[in-house]
Design a protein around this motif. Structure first.
Motif, PDB file in Angstrom:
ATOM      1  N   LEU A  35       0.829  -1.202   0.000  1.00 22.98           N
ATOM      2  CA  LEU A  35       0.000   0.000   0.000  1.00 22.98           C
ATOM      3  C   LEU A  35       0.868   1.258   0.000  1.00 22.98           C
ATOM      4  CD1 LEU A  35      -2.779  -1.086   2.546  1.00 22.98           C
ATOM      5  CD2 LEU A  35      -2.949  -0.943   0.046  1.00 22.98           C
ATOM      6  N   TRP A  36       1.996   1.192   0.712  1.00 25.49           N
ATOM      7  CA  TRP A  36       2.911   2.342   0.765  1.00 25.49           C
ATOM      8  C   TRP A  36       3.497   2.612  -0.622  1.00 25.49           C
ATOM      9  CZ3 TRP A  36       7.815   3.823  -0.375  1.00 25.49           C
ATOM     10  CH2 TRP A  36       8.292   4.998   0.232  1.00 25.49           C
ATOM     11  N   ILE A  37       3.970   1.544  -1.279  1.00 22.56           N
ATOM     12  CA  ILE A  37       4.546   1.701  -2.620  1.00 22.56           C
ATOM     13  C   ILE A  37       3.498   2.222  -3.593  1.00 22.56           C
ATOM     14  CG2 ILE A  37       5.477   0.439  -4.607  1.00 22.56           C
ATOM     15  CD1 ILE A  37       6.965  -1.359  -2.644  1.00 22.56           C
ATOM     16  N   ASP A  38       2.284   1.685  -3.499  1.00 23.26           N
ATOM     17  CA  ASP A  38       1.207   2.127  -4.387  1.00 23.26           C
ATOM     18  C   ASP A  38       0.889   3.606  -4.167  1.00 23.26           C
ATOM     19  OD1 ASP A  38      -1.166   1.782  -6.181  1.00 23.26           O
ATOM     20  OD2 ASP A  38      -2.229   2.198  -4.308  1.00 23.26           O
ATOM     21  N   LYS A  39       0.811   4.018  -2.899  1.00 22.98           N
ATOM     22  CA  LYS A  39       0.412   5.390  -2.578  1.00 22.98           C
ATOM     23  C   LYS A  39       1.505   6.402  -2.896  1.00 22.98           C
ATOM     24  CE  LYS A  39      -1.338   8.284   1.202  1.00 22.98           C
ATOM     25  NZ  LYS A  39      -1.788   8.309   2.619  1.00 22.98           N
ATOM     26  N   TYR A  40       2.738   6.083  -2.545  1.00 29.72           N
ATOM     27  CA  TYR A  40       3.798   7.080  -2.634  1.00 29.72           C
ATOM     28  C   TYR A  40       4.691   6.957  -3.873  1.00 29.72           C
ATOM     29  CZ  TYR A  40       2.527   8.295   2.128  1.00 29.72           C
ATOM     30  OH  TYR A  40       1.840   8.705   3.245  1.00 29.72           O
ATOM     31  N   ILE A  41       4.549   5.876  -4.624  1.00 28.03           N
ATOM     32  CA  ILE A  41       5.344   5.743  -5.853  1.00 28.03           C
ATOM     33  C   ILE A  41       4.436   5.671  -7.077  1.00 28.03           C
ATOM     34  CG2 ILE A  41       7.014   4.342  -7.122  1.00 28.03           C
ATOM     35  CD1 ILE A  41       8.238   3.529  -4.470  1.00 28.03           C
ATOM     36  N   PHE A  42       3.636   4.596  -7.179  1.00 33.52           N
ATOM     37  CA  PHE A  42       2.767   4.439  -8.349  1.00 33.52           C
ATOM     38  C   PHE A  42       1.815   5.614  -8.504  1.00 33.52           C
ATOM     39  CE2 PHE A  42       2.989  -0.461  -7.719  1.00 33.52           C
ATOM     40  CZ  PHE A  42       4.305  -0.446  -8.144  1.00 33.52           C
ATOM     41  N   ASN A  43       1.096   5.916  -7.422  1.00 35.46           N
ATOM     42  CA  ASN A  43       0.084   6.970  -7.483  1.00 35.46           C
ATOM     43  C   ASN A  43       0.707   8.344  -7.732  1.00 35.46           C
ATOM     44  OD1 ASN A  43      -2.754   7.867  -7.106  1.00 35.46           O
ATOM     45  ND2 ASN A  43      -1.878   8.955  -5.367  1.00 35.46           N
ATOM     46  N   VAL A  44       1.832   8.618  -7.091  1.00 35.24           N
ATOM     47  CA  VAL A  44       2.496   9.921  -7.278  1.00 35.24           C
ATOM     48  C   VAL A  44       2.962  10.090  -8.723  1.00 35.24           C
ATOM     49  CG1 VAL A  44       4.532  11.275  -6.668  1.00 35.24           C
ATOM     50  CG2 VAL A  44       3.165  10.213  -4.865  1.00 35.24           C
ATOM     51  N   LEU A  45       3.609   9.051  -9.271  1.00 30.81           N
ATOM     52  CA  LEU A  45       4.063   9.122 -10.663  1.00 30.81           C
ATOM     53  C   LEU A  45       2.886   9.358 -11.610  1.00 30.81           C
ATOM     54  CD1 LEU A  45       6.662   6.183 -10.841  1.00 30.81           C
ATOM     55  CD2 LEU A  45       7.154   8.631 -10.973  1.00 30.81           C
ATOM     56  N   GLY A  46       1.819   8.601 -11.401  1.00 26.71           N
ATOM     57  CA  GLY A  46       0.659   8.706 -12.278  1.00 26.71           C
ATOM     58  C   GLY A  46      -0.051  10.033 -12.172  1.00 26.71           C
ATOM     59  N   ALA A 215       2.718   6.615 -17.364  1.00 23.79           N
ATOM     60  CA  ALA A 215       1.924   5.471 -17.810  1.00 23.79           C
ATOM     61  C   ALA A 215       2.150   4.268 -16.908  1.00 23.79           C
ATOM     62  CB  ALA A 215       2.291   5.118 -19.253  1.00 23.79           C
ATOM     63  N   PHE A 216       3.397   4.035 -16.541  1.00 25.21           N
ATOM     64  CA  PHE A 216       3.701   2.930 -15.623  1.00 25.21           C
ATOM     65  C   PHE A 216       2.967   3.103 -14.301  1.00 25.21           C
ATOM     66  CE2 PHE A 216       6.197   1.497 -11.954  1.00 25.21           C
ATOM     67  CZ  PHE A 216       6.229   0.119 -12.203  1.00 25.21           C
ATOM     68  N   GLY A 217       3.041   4.312 -13.722  1.00 27.06           N
ATOM     69  CA  GLY A 217       2.399   4.558 -12.427  1.00 27.06           C
ATOM     70  C   GLY A 217       0.890   4.385 -12.478  1.00 27.06           C
ATOM     71  N   LEU A 218       0.244   4.923 -13.520  1.00 29.24           N
ATOM     72  CA  LEU A 218      -1.212   4.848 -13.635  1.00 29.24           C
ATOM     73  C   LEU A 218      -1.690   3.411 -13.794  1.00 29.24           C
ATOM     74  CD1 LEU A 218      -1.783   7.915 -15.983  1.00 29.24           C
ATOM     75  CD2 LEU A 218      -2.619   7.700 -13.632  1.00 29.24           C
ATOM     76  N   VAL A 219      -1.013   2.657 -14.660  1.00 32.60           N
ATOM     77  CA  VAL A 219      -1.439   1.271 -14.903  1.00 32.60           C
ATOM     78  C   VAL A 219      -1.094   0.389 -13.707  1.00 32.60           C
ATOM     79  CG1 VAL A 219      -1.079  -0.753 -16.376  1.00 32.60           C
ATOM     80  CG2 VAL A 219      -1.272   1.512 -17.389  1.00 32.60           C
ATOM     81  N   ALA A 220       0.061   0.616 -13.094  1.00 26.25           N
ATOM     82  CA  ALA A 220       0.455  -0.191 -11.937  1.00 26.25           C
ATOM     83  C   ALA A 220      -0.533  -0.030 -10.785  1.00 26.25           C
ATOM     84  CB  ALA A 220       1.865   0.192 -11.481  1.00 26.25           C
ATOM     85  N   THR A 221      -0.942   1.209 -10.497  1.00 21.55           N
ATOM     86  CA  THR A 221      -1.891   1.418  -9.388  1.00 21.55           C
ATOM     87  C   THR A 221      -3.271   0.865  -9.733  1.00 21.55           C
ATOM     88  OG1 THR A 221      -2.639   3.043  -7.760  1.00 21.55           O
ATOM     89  CG2 THR A 221      -2.734   3.729 -10.049  1.00 21.55           C
ATOM     90  N   ALA A 222      -3.662   0.918 -11.019  1.00 19.50           N
ATOM     91  CA  ALA A 222      -4.955   0.360 -11.429  1.00 19.50           C
ATOM     92  C   ALA A 222      -4.979  -1.153 -11.224  1.00 19.50           C
ATOM     93  CB  ALA A 222      -5.234   0.702 -12.893  1.00 19.50           C
TER      94      ALA A 222
END
Length: 440
Positions: A35-46, A215-222
Motif C-alpha cells: 500500500l505504501w509503494i502504491d500510494k507514494y510511488i505508483f500513485n504519485v508518478l501517475g 503510464a507505468f504509475g497509472l497502470v500499476a496502481t490500477a
C-alpha cells in the motif's frame, strides 16, 4: 519536437511493466508495504503526469478550436463541418451501443448471477453516489437545462471547472469574431498561433520526459487495486465489453477509414498508435487530446483547421467506448434482475445513451452518470452499478482508446471529403497543401 516511434515503444514497455507489477502486487494488496509503494510511488508518478497534462488541456482546447474556426475562414463552411461532425458522432454512438447490446443478449453475462445484487458494493454505491451525490444531481438535470448550459455565463468559471462544452462554445464565438473583423484581428490571430506553438511544445516536452513513467504509475496502481482477480467474478461481462469494443474498433472505424476516408486501417493505426498508448494509460479523452491532435496533424496529415475543431469536440461529446459499456452493462444488470428488456426498452436505451453522450458532457464520472440515467429510464436499479465498479477502471482504459480513435476517424473522413471538394484526391492519392503525396 514530435512524438516518435521510440517514445511509443517506451510507453508500451511501461504499460506492460505496469500491468505485470500491478498484477503481482494485487496478490499482496493487504500488506502495508504494498500500500505504501502504491500510494507514494505508483500513485504519485501517475497523478503528477495526469496533472501536467490536465494543466494544458484547457488552453489546448481553447486555442485549437479558435484557430480551427479561423482557419476554416467561412462561417457557412464551419457550420457544414460542425453538422457533419455531430451527425457522424451520433451515428457511431448509436451503432456502438447497438453492437454492445447485441453481444450481451447473445452471450448472457448476467444469467445465473442474481446473488451479485445482494453484495455490499450495491448498497455502498447507493449510499455514497446516488443519495444526494453528484450522480443524483446530474440525473435530475433536465434536457432543456442541458442545452442552456452549453453557453457559459462565466467563461472563467467554465475554464476553472474544465467544462469543455462551454469552452468550445466560447472558442467558436471568438473564432467567428476574428473572421468577422478580418485584418483588425491579425495581431490577435498571430498571438493565438504563437501561444499554440508554446503550448504544444510544453505538451510534447511532458510526453518526452514524463509519459513512460506516468503510464507505468497509472497502470500499476490500477492493477494493484483491481488486478485480474477482479475479472474472475465478472469474467463474461468483461469479455462482452472487450469484444464489443474490438468489433466497433475494427469493423466500424476500419470501414470508415477504408471506404469513407480512402486509407488503409493498418496505416491509420500505425500512425495514430502514439495517442492510443497514452489513452490506455490515462483513461481520459481530454488528457490525451494534445497528443491526439499532434498524431492526427503530423502523422495522419489531417489539416489543422479540421483536426483542431473535430477532435476537441469529439473529446467532449463522442463516447462510443463509453456507450458500449452502457449497452453491455444495461443488459447485464437486467439479466441479474431477471428482467427481459422489451424491444421498446432497448430502443429507449439506444436513444437516451446517444443523446446523453452530448447532454452530460463535462460531468465528472460521466460514463457512470450516463449509465445511471439509462438504467433509471428502463426501470432498473442504478445502484447495481456498484457491481461493475471493481473492474471499470480496467475497462475504462480500453474504451478511452476507442473514444479517441473515433474522434480521429471522423476527422480523417471529413478531411477526405474536403480533399475531394478541393480536388486534392485523385485515383487513391491525397495531395496536401505542402505538396506531399500520400498513397492509400
Amino acid at each position: 519536437m514530435k512524438i516518435g516511434n521510440k517514445l511509443t515503444i517506451y510507453i508500451v514497455i511501461a504499460l506492460i511493466a505496469g500491468i505485470a507489477v500491478g498484477s503481482f502486487f494485487n496478490t499482496m494488496v493487504d500488506q502495508a508495504w504494498v500500500l505504501w509503494i502504491d500510494k507514494y510511488i505508483f500513485n504519485v508518478l501517475g497523478q503528477i503526469f495526469l496533472n501536467l497534462i490536465f494543466m494544458v488541456v484547457v488552453p489546448v482546447v481553447f486555442i485549437s478550436i479558435t484557430l480551427g474556426v479561423v482557419s476554416v475562414g467561412d462561417p457557412k463552411m464551419l457550420g457544414s463541418i460542425g453538422i457533419k461532425t455531430l451527425a457522424f458522432y451520433l451515428v457511431t454512438t448509436a451503432i456502438a451501443i447497438t453492437i454492445a447490446m447485441a453481444i450481451a443478449l447473445l452471450f448472457e453475462p448476467g444469467e445465473g448471477k442474481a446473488d451479485l445484487l445482494q453484495s455490499d458494493d450495491v448498497s455502498e454505491y447507493r449510499e455514497t453516489e446516488l443519495e444526494g451525490g453528484d450522480t443524483e444531481i446530474a440525473m435530475e438535470q433536465t434536457f432543456d437545462q442541458t442545452i442552456i448550459n452549453i453557453i457559459p455565463d462565466n467563461i472563467f468559471m467554465a475554464m476553472a471547472e474544465q467544462d469543455m462544452l462551454q469552452i468550445i462554445a466560447f472558442a467558436i464565438f471568438i473564432g467567428v469574431g476574428m473572421i468577422a473583423v478580418k485584418e483588425k484581428a491579425s495581431g490577435l490571430i498571430k498571438l493565438f498561433e504563437q501561444a499554440n506553438e508554446v503550448i504544444m511544445w510544453i505538451v510534447l516536452a511532458i510526453m518526452k520526459y514524463c509519459a513512460a513513467l506516468g503510464a507505468f504509475g497509472l497502470v500499476a496502481t490500477a492493477f494493484t487495486h483491481a488486478g485480474f482477480g477482479a475479472i474472475q467474478q465478472l469474467g463474461m461481462y468483461f469479455i462482452c465489453v472487450l469484444l464489443a469494443l474490438l468489433i466497433h474498433f475494427a469493423v466500424v472505424y476500419g470501414s470508415a477509414v477504408q471506404f469513407l476516408a480512402k486509407h488503409s486501417f493498418v496505416w491509420f493505426i500505425k500512425n495514430f498508435i502514439p495517442a492510443m498508448t497514452v489513452a490506455f494509460s490515462t483513461s481520459s479523452s481530454s488528457a490525451v487530446l494534445p497528443v491526439s491532435l499532434e498524431a492526427a496533424q503530423n502523422n495522419l496529415k489531417i489539416r489543422k483547421s479540421i483536426s483542431s475543431f473535430v477532435q476537441p469536440l469529439g473529446a467532449t461529446v463522442n463516447m462510443d467506448g463509453t456507450a458500449i459499456m452502457q449497452g453491455v452493462a444495461t443488459v447485464f444488470i437486467a439479466q441479474l434482475s431477471g428482467v427481459d428488456l422489451t424491444v421498446m426498452q432497448m430502443i429507449t436505451v439506444v436513444i437516451i445513451a446517444t443523446i446523453a453522450s452530448i447532454g452530460t458532457a463535462g460531468v465528472p464520472g460521466v460514463g457512470l452518470v450516463m449509465l445511471a440515467m439509462v438504467l433509471t429510464a428502463v426501470g432498473l436499479d442504478p445502484a447495481a452499478i456498484g457491481i461493475i465498479l471493481g473492474i471499470d477502471r480496467l475497462l475504462d482504459m480500453t474504451r478511452t482508446v476507442v473514444n479517441i480513435t473515433g474522434d480521429a476517424t471522423v476527422a480523417l473522413v471529413i478531411d477526405h471529403q474536403q480533399d475531394v471538394k478541393e480536388g486534392k484526391f485523385v485515383k487513391g492519392k491525397h495531395k496536401y497543401a505542402d505538396g506531399e503525396i500520400v498513397e492509400k
